[in-house]
Design an enzyme around this catalytic site. Structure first.
Site, PDB file in Angstrom:
ATOM      1  N   SER A  26       0.882  -1.090  -0.074  1.00  0.00           N
ATOM      2  CA  SER A  26      -0.081   0.122   0.086  1.00  0.00           C
ATOM      3  C   SER A  26       0.982   1.380   0.035  1.00  0.00           C
ATOM      4  O   SER A  26       2.089   1.170   0.522  1.00  0.00           O
ATOM      5  CB  SER A  26      -0.822   0.097   1.313  1.00  0.00           C
ATOM      6  OG  SER A  26      -0.326   0.468   2.494  1.00  0.00           O
ATOM      7  N   LYS A  96      -0.114  -0.489  15.240  1.00  0.00           N
ATOM      8  CA  LYS A  96      -1.667  -0.830  15.592  1.00  0.00           C
ATOM      9  C   LYS A  96      -1.938  -2.016  14.758  1.00  0.00           C
ATOM     10  O   LYS A  96      -2.971  -2.628  15.298  1.00  0.00           O
ATOM     11  CB  LYS A  96      -2.613   0.621  15.128  1.00  0.00           C
ATOM     12  CG  LYS A  96      -2.560   0.703  13.636  1.00  0.00           C
ATOM     13  CD  LYS A  96      -3.460   1.749  13.259  1.00  0.00           C
ATOM     14  CE  LYS A  96      -3.837   2.134  11.930  1.00  0.00           C
ATOM     15  NZ  LYS A  96      -4.140   1.097  11.210  1.00  0.00           N
ATOM     16  N   ASP A  97      -1.277  -2.324  13.715  1.00  0.00           N
ATOM     17  CA  ASP A  97      -1.595  -3.505  12.956  1.00  0.00           C
ATOM     18  C   ASP A  97      -1.110  -4.889  13.522  1.00  0.00           C
ATOM     19  O   ASP A  97      -1.306  -6.258  13.156  1.00  0.00           O
ATOM     20  CB  ASP A  97      -1.442  -3.550  11.452  1.00  0.00           C
ATOM     21  CG  ASP A  97      -2.231  -2.640  10.775  1.00  0.00           C
ATOM     22  OD1 ASP A  97      -3.481  -2.345  11.322  1.00  0.00           O
ATOM     23  OD2 ASP A  97      -1.736  -1.913   9.795  1.00  0.00           O
ATOM     24  N   SER A 145     -13.555   0.821  11.733  1.00  0.00           N
ATOM     25  CA  SER A 145     -13.151   0.374  12.939  1.00  0.00           C
ATOM     26  C   SER A 145     -14.141   0.131  13.826  1.00  0.00           C
ATOM     27  O   SER A 145     -14.980   0.960  14.125  1.00  0.00           O
ATOM     28  CB  SER A 145     -12.232   1.226  13.435  1.00  0.00           C
ATOM     29  OG  SER A 145     -11.990   1.450  14.741  1.00  0.00           O
ATOM     30  N   LEU A 146     -14.392  -1.041  14.511  1.00  0.00           N
ATOM     31  CA  LEU A 146     -15.283  -1.277  15.627  1.00  0.00           C
ATOM     32  C   LEU A 146     -14.970  -0.200  16.870  1.00  0.00           C
ATOM     33  O   LEU A 146     -15.828   0.168  17.449  1.00  0.00           O
ATOM     34  CB  LEU A 146     -15.144  -2.528  15.881  1.00  0.00           C
ATOM     35  CG  LEU A 146     -15.616  -3.763  15.202  1.00  0.00           C
ATOM     36  CD1 LEU A 146     -15.349  -5.092  15.607  1.00  0.00           C
ATOM     37  CD2 LEU A 146     -16.807  -3.384  14.472  1.00  0.00           C
ATOM     38  N   ARG A 147     -13.652   0.021  17.077  1.00  0.00           N
ATOM     39  CA  ARG A 147     -13.275   0.987  18.166  1.00  0.00           C
ATOM     40  C   ARG A 147     -13.866   2.434  17.894  1.00  0.00           C
ATOM     41  O   ARG A 147     -14.712   2.744  18.496  1.00  0.00           O
ATOM     42  CB  ARG A 147     -11.613   0.901  18.335  1.00  0.00           C
ATOM     43  CG  ARG A 147     -11.270   2.145  19.128  1.00  0.00           C
ATOM     44  CD  ARG A 147      -9.824   2.431  19.061  1.00  0.00           C
ATOM     45  NE  ARG A 147      -9.443   2.753  17.482  1.00  0.00           N
ATOM     46  CZ  ARG A 147      -9.388   3.991  16.990  1.00  0.00           C
ATOM     47  NH1 ARG A 147      -9.919   5.061  17.734  1.00  0.00           N
ATOM     48  NH2 ARG A 147      -9.118   3.938  15.817  1.00  0.00           N
ATOM     49  N   ARG A 148     -13.754   2.778  16.750  1.00  0.00           N
ATOM     50  CA  ARG A 148     -14.392   3.860  16.494  1.00  0.00           C
ATOM     51  C   ARG A 148     -15.858   4.165  16.608  1.00  0.00           C
ATOM     52  O   ARG A 148     -16.534   4.998  17.077  1.00  0.00           O
ATOM     53  CB  ARG A 148     -13.734   4.489  15.071  1.00  0.00           C
ATOM     54  CG  ARG A 148     -12.359   4.874  15.018  1.00  0.00           C
ATOM     55  CD  ARG A 148     -11.873   5.192  13.799  1.00  0.00           C
ATOM     56  NE  ARG A 148     -10.401   5.503  13.596  1.00  0.00           N
ATOM     57  CZ  ARG A 148      -9.575   5.405  12.689  1.00  0.00           C
ATOM     58  NH1 ARG A 148      -9.970   4.831  11.558  1.00  0.00           N
ATOM     59  NH2 ARG A 148      -8.345   5.904  12.492  1.00  0.00           N
ATOM     60  N   ARG A 165     -13.840   0.341   3.216  1.00  0.00           N
ATOM     61  CA  ARG A 165     -12.832  -0.479   3.306  1.00  0.00           C
ATOM     62  C   ARG A 165     -12.026   0.386   2.045  1.00  0.00           C
ATOM     63  O   ARG A 165     -12.131   1.108   1.351  1.00  0.00           O
ATOM     64  CB  ARG A 165     -12.879  -1.767   2.891  1.00  0.00           C
ATOM     65  CG  ARG A 165     -13.595  -2.790   3.914  1.00  0.00           C
ATOM     66  CD  ARG A 165     -12.651  -2.952   5.130  1.00  0.00           C
ATOM     67  NE  ARG A 165     -11.369  -3.411   4.612  1.00  0.00           N
ATOM     68  CZ  ARG A 165     -10.854  -4.413   4.063  1.00  0.00           C
ATOM     69  NH1 ARG A 165     -11.960  -5.442   4.270  1.00  0.00           N
ATOM     70  NH2 ARG A 165      -9.660  -4.793   4.236  1.00  0.00           N
ATOM     71  N   ARG A 171     -10.987   5.767  -0.052  1.00  0.00           N
ATOM     72  CA  ARG A 171     -11.780   6.169   0.809  1.00  0.00           C
ATOM     73  C   ARG A 171     -12.250   7.523   0.591  1.00  0.00           C
ATOM     74  O   ARG A 171     -13.273   8.004   0.669  1.00  0.00           O
ATOM     75  CB  ARG A 171     -11.380   5.903   2.134  1.00  0.00           C
ATOM     76  CG  ARG A 171     -11.064   4.390   2.565  1.00  0.00           C
ATOM     77  CD  ARG A 171     -10.392   4.203   4.244  1.00  0.00           C
ATOM     78  NE  ARG A 171     -10.246   2.753   4.522  1.00  0.00           N
ATOM     79  CZ  ARG A 171     -10.267   2.281   5.542  1.00  0.00           C
ATOM     80  NH1 ARG A 171     -10.522   3.067   6.772  1.00  0.00           N
ATOM     81  NH2 ARG A 171      -9.661   1.107   5.761  1.00  0.00           N
ATOM     82  N   CYS A 258      -6.838  -6.497  16.985  1.00  0.00           N
ATOM     83  CA  CYS A 258      -7.208  -5.231  16.397  1.00  0.00           C
ATOM     84  C   CYS A 258      -8.661  -4.826  15.951  1.00  0.00           C
ATOM     85  O   CYS A 258      -8.720  -3.810  16.127  1.00  0.00           O
ATOM     86  CB  CYS A 258      -6.281  -5.406  14.919  1.00  0.00           C
ATOM     87  SG  CYS A 258      -4.450  -5.746  15.151  1.00  0.00           S
TER      88      CYS A 258
END
Length: 328
Positions: A26, A96-97, A145-148, A165, A171, A258
Protein backbone atom coordinates in the site's frame (compact mmCIF):
# COMPACT_ATOMS: atom_id res chain seq x y z
CA UNK A 1 6.81 -9.81 -5.03
CA UNK A 2 8.86 -6.91 -6.33
CA UNK A 3 12.30 -5.87 -5.20
CA UNK A 4 14.33 -2.70 -5.26
CA UNK A 5 17.68 -1.85 -3.70
CA UNK A 6 19.09 1.33 -2.20
CA UNK A 7 22.76 1.82 -1.45
CA UNK A 8 24.99 4.53 -0.08
CA UNK A 9 28.66 4.96 -0.74
CA UNK A 10 30.30 5.06 2.68
CA UNK A 11 31.25 1.78 4.38
CA UNK A 12 29.83 0.63 7.71
CA UNK A 13 30.96 -2.04 10.13
CA UNK A 14 27.45 -3.49 10.02
CA UNK A 15 27.00 -3.27 6.24
CA UNK A 16 28.69 -6.53 5.26
CA UNK A 17 25.59 -7.86 3.51
CA UNK A 18 22.24 -6.48 2.33
CA UNK A 19 19.38 -5.98 4.78
CA UNK A 20 16.13 -7.29 3.31
CA UNK A 21 13.09 -5.30 4.41
CA UNK A 22 9.51 -6.56 4.10
CA UNK A 23 6.61 -4.15 3.58
CA UNK A 24 3.01 -4.17 2.45
CA UNK A 25 2.41 -2.76 -1.02
CA UNK A 26 0.00 0.00 0.00
CA UNK A 27 1.06 3.60 -0.58
CA UNK A 28 1.05 4.39 3.13
CA UNK A 29 3.04 1.27 4.00
CA UNK A 30 5.66 2.14 1.39
CA UNK A 31 5.93 5.75 2.59
CA UNK A 32 6.50 4.44 6.11
CA UNK A 33 8.98 1.80 5.02
CA UNK A 34 10.97 4.23 2.89
CA UNK A 35 11.18 6.53 5.91
CA UNK A 36 12.66 3.65 7.93
CA UNK A 37 15.08 2.89 5.09
CA UNK A 38 16.17 6.51 5.01
CA UNK A 39 16.74 6.51 8.76
CA UNK A 40 18.79 3.33 8.55
CA UNK A 41 21.00 4.75 5.84
CA UNK A 42 21.42 8.01 7.75
CA UNK A 43 22.65 6.12 10.81
CA UNK A 44 24.63 3.49 8.86
CA UNK A 45 26.24 4.98 5.74
CA UNK A 46 27.07 2.30 3.19
CA UNK A 47 24.28 0.00 4.31
CA UNK A 48 22.68 -1.90 1.41
CA UNK A 49 18.90 -2.27 1.65
CA UNK A 50 16.59 -4.48 -0.38
CA UNK A 51 12.82 -3.93 -0.31
CA UNK A 52 10.42 -6.87 -0.59
CA UNK A 53 6.77 -5.86 -1.03
CA UNK A 54 3.89 -8.23 -0.37
CA UNK A 55 0.10 -8.17 -0.25
CA UNK A 56 -1.50 -9.31 2.99
CA UNK A 57 -4.90 -10.86 3.56
CA UNK A 58 -6.19 -7.49 4.72
CA UNK A 59 -5.02 -5.89 1.46
CA UNK A 60 -6.63 -8.54 -0.74
CA UNK A 61 -10.07 -8.98 0.86
CA UNK A 62 -11.73 -5.60 0.43
CA UNK A 63 -15.41 -6.54 0.15
CA UNK A 64 -15.79 -7.87 3.70
CA UNK A 65 -15.76 -5.88 6.94
CA UNK A 66 -12.44 -6.25 8.79
CA UNK A 67 -14.15 -7.57 11.90
CA UNK A 68 -15.66 -10.45 9.90
CA UNK A 69 -12.34 -11.57 8.43
CA UNK A 70 -10.61 -12.07 11.77
CA UNK A 71 -7.77 -10.08 13.28
CA UNK A 72 -4.88 -12.49 13.83
CA UNK A 73 -2.16 -10.91 11.73
CA UNK A 74 -4.57 -9.58 9.13
CA UNK A 75 -1.99 -7.10 7.82
CA UNK A 76 1.18 -8.77 9.12
CA UNK A 77 1.17 -12.56 8.66
CA UNK A 78 2.66 -12.66 5.16
CA UNK A 79 5.50 -10.37 6.23
CA UNK A 80 6.18 -12.54 9.27
CA UNK A 81 6.40 -15.67 7.10
CA UNK A 82 9.26 -14.00 5.26
CA UNK A 83 11.06 -13.31 8.53
CA UNK A 84 10.64 -16.89 9.69
CA UNK A 85 11.78 -18.48 6.41
CA UNK A 86 14.76 -16.15 6.12
CA UNK A 87 13.74 -14.27 2.97
CA UNK A 88 13.48 -11.01 4.94
CA UNK A 89 15.52 -9.61 7.82
CA UNK A 90 13.03 -7.11 9.21
CA UNK A 91 9.47 -6.01 8.59
CA UNK A 92 8.00 -2.53 8.96
CA UNK A 93 4.45 -2.37 10.32
CA UNK A 94 1.96 0.22 11.38
CA UNK A 95 2.22 -0.75 15.04
CA UNK A 96 -1.57 -0.71 15.47
CA UNK A 97 -1.76 -3.65 13.02
CA UNK A 98 0.81 -5.80 14.83
CA UNK A 99 -0.71 -8.38 17.21
CA UNK A 100 0.46 -8.21 20.81
CA UNK A 101 1.45 -11.88 20.71
CA UNK A 102 4.04 -12.52 18.01
CA UNK A 103 4.94 -15.86 16.39
CA UNK A 104 7.61 -17.87 18.19
CA UNK A 105 11.03 -16.75 17.05
CA UNK A 106 10.03 -13.16 16.25
CA UNK A 107 10.21 -9.99 18.34
CA UNK A 108 9.38 -6.31 18.21
CA UNK A 109 12.86 -4.90 17.76
CA UNK A 110 12.12 -1.17 17.76
CA UNK A 111 9.25 1.30 18.02
CA UNK A 112 9.84 4.54 16.15
CA UNK A 113 8.97 8.10 17.11
CA UNK A 114 5.24 8.67 17.11
CA UNK A 115 3.22 10.77 14.71
CA UNK A 116 0.01 12.34 16.08
CA UNK A 117 -2.05 9.27 17.14
CA UNK A 118 -5.45 10.99 17.26
CA UNK A 119 -8.43 10.37 14.98
CA UNK A 120 -9.75 12.94 12.54
CA UNK A 121 -13.03 13.79 10.84
CA UNK A 122 -12.86 14.33 7.08
CA UNK A 123 -16.09 15.60 5.49
CA UNK A 124 -17.70 16.03 2.10
CA UNK A 125 -17.59 19.70 1.10
CA UNK A 126 -21.31 20.12 1.77
CA UNK A 127 -20.63 19.56 5.50
CA UNK A 128 -17.61 21.85 5.87
CA UNK A 129 -19.57 24.23 8.14
CA UNK A 130 -20.24 21.47 10.70
CA UNK A 131 -18.30 19.82 13.50
CA UNK A 132 -18.88 16.20 14.46
CA UNK A 133 -21.19 17.21 17.31
CA UNK A 134 -23.36 19.43 15.08
CA UNK A 135 -23.78 17.13 12.06
CA UNK A 136 -27.47 16.68 11.18
CA UNK A 137 -29.36 13.55 12.16
CA UNK A 138 -28.81 10.74 9.69
CA UNK A 139 -25.44 12.00 8.43
CA UNK A 140 -23.54 8.96 7.06
CA UNK A 141 -20.08 8.47 8.57
CA UNK A 142 -17.72 5.84 7.17
CA UNK A 143 -15.39 3.79 9.34
CA UNK A 144 -14.08 0.23 9.29
CA UNK A 145 -13.00 0.34 12.94
CA UNK A 146 -15.19 -1.20 15.65
CA UNK A 147 -13.35 0.97 18.18
CA UNK A 148 -14.36 4.16 16.40
CA UNK A 149 -17.82 2.86 15.67
CA UNK A 150 -18.61 2.01 19.30
CA UNK A 151 -17.40 5.37 20.60
CA UNK A 152 -19.24 7.34 17.90
CA UNK A 153 -22.46 5.43 18.54
CA UNK A 154 -22.05 6.16 22.24
CA UNK A 155 -21.48 9.88 21.76
CA UNK A 156 -23.50 10.58 18.61
CA UNK A 157 -26.39 8.10 18.37
CA UNK A 158 -28.20 10.34 15.86
CA UNK A 159 -25.60 9.66 13.15
CA UNK A 160 -25.58 6.74 10.72
CA UNK A 161 -22.50 4.60 10.20
CA UNK A 162 -21.36 2.62 7.17
CA UNK A 163 -18.37 0.34 6.71
CA UNK A 164 -15.64 1.60 4.38
CA UNK A 165 -12.66 -0.38 3.05
CA UNK A 166 -9.75 0.33 0.72
CA UNK A 167 -6.62 2.44 0.97
CA UNK A 168 -6.70 6.08 1.99
CA UNK A 169 -7.06 7.47 -1.53
CA UNK A 170 -9.87 5.02 -2.28
CA UNK A 171 -11.73 6.05 0.86
CA UNK A 172 -11.33 9.74 0.10
CA UNK A 173 -12.57 9.18 -3.46
CA UNK A 174 -15.69 7.44 -2.10
CA UNK A 175 -16.26 10.41 0.20
CA UNK A 176 -15.83 12.95 -2.61
CA UNK A 177 -18.18 10.92 -4.83
CA UNK A 178 -20.89 11.28 -2.20
CA UNK A 179 -20.96 7.67 -0.95
CA UNK A 180 -20.35 9.05 2.55
CA UNK A 181 -20.89 12.40 4.24
CA UNK A 182 -17.81 12.01 6.40
CA UNK A 183 -15.00 9.63 7.30
CA UNK A 184 -13.07 8.99 10.51
CA UNK A 185 -9.39 8.45 9.70
CA UNK A 186 -6.06 8.48 11.54
CA UNK A 187 -4.31 11.84 11.64
CA UNK A 188 -0.98 10.03 11.24
CA UNK A 189 -1.90 8.40 7.94
CA UNK A 190 -3.25 11.63 6.48
CA UNK A 191 -0.08 13.49 7.46
CA UNK A 192 2.28 10.84 6.14
CA UNK A 193 0.54 10.84 2.75
CA UNK A 194 0.49 14.61 2.51
CA UNK A 195 -3.29 14.78 2.99
CA UNK A 196 -3.22 16.90 6.14
CA UNK A 197 -5.30 19.56 4.39
CA UNK A 198 -8.22 17.11 4.32
CA UNK A 199 -8.45 17.09 8.13
CA UNK A 200 -11.64 18.92 9.06
CA UNK A 201 -11.56 18.24 12.79
CA UNK A 202 -9.13 16.42 15.08
CA UNK A 203 -11.20 14.41 17.56
CA UNK A 204 -10.54 15.07 21.22
CA UNK A 205 -9.72 11.96 23.29
CA UNK A 206 -12.90 12.60 25.26
CA UNK A 207 -14.77 11.69 22.05
CA UNK A 208 -12.52 9.07 20.48
CA UNK A 209 -9.67 7.22 22.14
CA UNK A 210 -7.26 5.95 19.50
CA UNK A 211 -6.02 2.47 18.60
CA UNK A 212 -3.20 0.82 20.53
CA UNK A 213 0.05 1.85 18.86
CA UNK A 214 -1.60 4.24 16.41
CA UNK A 215 0.89 6.67 14.92
CA UNK A 216 4.01 4.57 15.61
CA UNK A 217 5.85 2.14 13.39
CA UNK A 218 6.95 -1.25 14.70
CA UNK A 219 10.05 -2.93 13.31
CA UNK A 220 9.80 -6.69 13.69
CA UNK A 221 12.75 -9.06 13.38
CA UNK A 222 13.98 -12.49 14.42
CA UNK A 223 14.80 -13.03 18.08
CA UNK A 224 18.51 -13.09 18.74
CA UNK A 225 19.45 -11.43 15.44
CA UNK A 226 22.13 -9.21 16.95
CA UNK A 227 23.12 -7.58 13.66
CA UNK A 228 19.60 -6.40 12.83
CA UNK A 229 18.88 -5.34 16.39
CA UNK A 230 22.06 -3.28 16.35
CA UNK A 231 21.09 -1.62 13.09
CA UNK A 232 17.56 -0.66 14.12
CA UNK A 233 18.31 0.41 17.69
CA UNK A 234 19.02 4.07 16.73
CA UNK A 235 15.49 4.28 15.31
CA UNK A 236 13.87 3.42 18.64
CA UNK A 237 12.17 6.33 20.42
CA UNK A 238 12.15 6.08 24.22
CA UNK A 239 8.89 7.93 24.88
CA UNK A 240 6.97 6.26 22.06
CA UNK A 241 8.30 2.89 23.20
CA UNK A 242 7.12 3.37 26.78
CA UNK A 243 3.69 4.58 25.72
CA UNK A 244 3.17 1.84 23.17
CA UNK A 245 4.43 -0.93 25.47
CA UNK A 246 1.90 0.21 28.08
CA UNK A 247 -0.87 0.27 25.48
CA UNK A 248 0.06 -3.14 24.07
CA UNK A 249 0.26 -4.65 27.57
CA UNK A 250 -3.27 -3.37 28.22
CA UNK A 251 -4.56 -4.91 24.99
CA UNK A 252 -2.76 -8.21 25.64
CA UNK A 253 -4.08 -8.42 29.21
CA UNK A 254 -7.61 -7.80 27.96
CA UNK A 255 -7.01 -10.53 25.36
CA UNK A 256 -8.24 -8.16 22.69
CA UNK A 257 -7.19 -7.93 19.07
CA UNK A 258 -7.03 -5.28 16.39
CA UNK A 259 -10.74 -5.55 15.60
CA UNK A 260 -12.30 -5.02 19.00
CA UNK A 261 -13.66 -1.79 20.53
CA UNK A 262 -10.68 -1.02 22.76
CA UNK A 263 -9.22 2.48 22.74
CA UNK A 264 -6.37 4.22 24.53
CA UNK A 265 -4.72 7.55 25.20
CA UNK A 266 -1.29 7.93 26.78
CA UNK A 267 1.18 10.64 27.61
CA UNK A 268 4.44 11.00 29.49
CA UNK A 269 5.10 13.80 31.94
CA UNK A 270 8.51 13.73 33.54
CA UNK A 271 9.06 10.21 34.88
CA UNK A 272 5.35 9.39 34.92
CA UNK A 273 3.29 7.69 32.26
CA UNK A 274 -0.47 8.24 32.21
CA UNK A 275 -2.64 5.70 30.38
CA UNK A 276 -6.38 5.85 29.72
CA UNK A 277 -8.24 2.86 28.33
CA UNK A 278 -11.73 2.14 27.07
CA UNK A 279 -13.81 -0.95 26.28
CA UNK A 280 -17.25 -0.55 24.72
CA UNK A 281 -20.16 -2.58 23.44
CA UNK A 282 -20.52 -2.56 19.66
CA UNK A 283 -23.79 -0.65 19.91
CA UNK A 284 -22.15 1.98 22.11
CA UNK A 285 -24.74 1.53 24.85
CA UNK A 286 -22.16 0.60 27.45
CA UNK A 287 -18.70 2.12 27.59
CA UNK A 288 -16.15 1.50 30.36
CA UNK A 289 -13.27 3.92 30.75
CA UNK A 290 -10.56 4.35 33.38
CA UNK A 291 -6.96 5.51 33.82
CA UNK A 292 -3.72 4.41 35.45
CA UNK A 293 -0.54 6.34 36.22
CA UNK A 294 2.88 5.02 37.14
CA UNK A 295 6.59 5.11 36.46
CA UNK A 296 7.74 5.17 32.83
CA UNK A 297 10.11 2.36 33.82
CA UNK A 298 7.08 0.15 34.54
CA UNK A 299 5.20 0.83 31.31
CA UNK A 300 3.89 -2.70 30.83
CA UNK A 301 2.88 -2.92 34.49
CA UNK A 302 0.74 0.19 34.02
CA UNK A 303 -1.07 -1.42 31.11
CA UNK A 304 -1.67 -4.64 33.03
CA UNK A 305 -2.96 -2.73 36.08
CA UNK A 306 -5.38 -0.74 33.94
CA UNK A 307 -6.64 -3.90 32.27
CA UNK A 308 -7.39 -5.29 35.74
CA UNK A 309 -9.34 -2.14 36.60
CA UNK A 310 -11.39 -2.35 33.42
CA UNK A 311 -12.09 -6.05 33.97
CA UNK A 312 -13.37 -5.32 37.46
CA UNK A 313 -15.85 -2.90 35.90
CA UNK A 314 -17.16 -5.40 33.34
CA UNK A 315 -14.77 -5.25 30.38
CA UNK A 316 -14.46 -9.06 30.31
CA UNK A 317 -18.22 -9.41 30.01
CA UNK A 318 -18.35 -6.98 27.08
CA UNK A 319 -15.46 -8.61 25.23
CA UNK A 320 -16.69 -12.17 25.72
CA UNK A 321 -20.08 -11.19 24.30
CA UNK A 322 -18.34 -9.68 21.25
CA UNK A 323 -16.19 -12.78 20.74
CA UNK A 324 -19.26 -15.02 21.05
CA UNK A 325 -21.11 -12.94 18.48
CA UNK A 326 -18.14 -13.15 16.10
CA UNK A 327 -18.02 -16.95 16.44
CA UNK A 328 -21.76 -17.35 16.05
Amino acid sequence: MSESALTTSEPSSLATEPVRIASRKSELALVQTHWVMGQLQEHHPGLILELNTLSTQGDIILDVALAKIGDKGLFTKELEVGLLNGSSDLAVHSLKDLPTRLPEGLMLGAITRREDPLDALVVHERFRDYQLSTLPEGTVIGTSSLRRLAQLRHNFPHLQFKDVRGNLNTRLAKLDNGDYDGLILAVAGLKRLGKEDRIHQVLDPSVSLYAVGQGSLGIECRQGDGRILGLIQPLADAEATARCLAERALLRALEGGCQVPIGVHSHVQGDELHLTGMVAQLDGQRLIRDSQTGSVADAEGIGIALAHKLKQQGADEILQAIFAQARG
